[in-house]
Design a protein around this motif. Sequence first.
Motif: not given
Length: 244
Positions: A36, A61, A63, A65, A67-69, A71-72
Motif C-alpha cells: 500500500v 501488487r 495499491v 489504499s 481498503a483496496e488491499a 476488500s475481498d
Amino acid sequence: MLSNIRIVLVQTFHPGNIGAAARAMKTMGLTDLVLVNPRQFPDPEASRLAAGAEDLVEGARVVGSLAEAVSDCVQVVGASARLRSLPLPHFDEPDEMARDVVENAAHDPVALVFGRERFGLTKDEIGLCSHQVSIPANPDYGILNLSQAVQVLAYETFKAWRRRPESGYRPTLPAEERQPSREQVGHFHDHLGRVMQRSGFITQPHARTEAHLHALFARAQPSRRELSLLRGLLASLEGHLPEE
C-alpha cells in the motif's frame, strides 16, 4: 490454503524491508504480497534483500489504499500494539491468531497487515481490520524490525497450517540425510565385521561383540551420508591391512 493468506505492507519506507519481508514469506510458503503506497518501489534494494524471493517482489501488487488491499478478505488482522480504544477482537498470542486465520483461509482470502517502520498502523487503518494481534516481546525492548514481525507471524501461520491433517505436509530431506535402508545397514555391518577380523580386533566371529556394535549404531541412527563416511573409513583401514 496458504495461497489465501495475504501479507499487506502499508507505506513501507525502506525498500529493503519489502525484500526482507518477501524472503520471510517465502520461507513459510506464503506468496501473496500487497504493498500500500510504498515510498519507493520497485527498487534494486528490495530485490537484493529478497535473496531468493525475487519472484514475490516482482509479483507484488501495489495499491493506493488499505481498503483496496483487503476488500475481498473475510478476516483482516492488524499487527500492532493493542489499541484499547478500539473494541476489536485481539489476539494476545500469535499462535492463537494463526489457528484462526488458517481456519478462515481454508475457504476465503485473509490478510495480515503490517504498518510503517516508525509508527505502525494508524487508528483509522486499525479500524479497517477485523482483529488485532501483538507479538509478545521483552517489555524493556519490544521493538521488532518490519521483516522480523512478518517472519514471526508467517512462521506461526505456517505452523498452524502444517499441523492440520489435510495439509499433507511432509518435510523433504536430501537423499543423503535420510535414514539408510536395512540393506545398506546390513552391508555396513558386514564390512565392519570383515575389518574387525582382518585387523585382529576379533580373531573369530564373536556374536556378543557384534551385537553390542549393532546396538550402538542403532542408537546413533546414522544418516546415509554418515554411513557412507563410516564405510569410507573402513575401506581406508582395509587398504593398510595385510593381504589375507
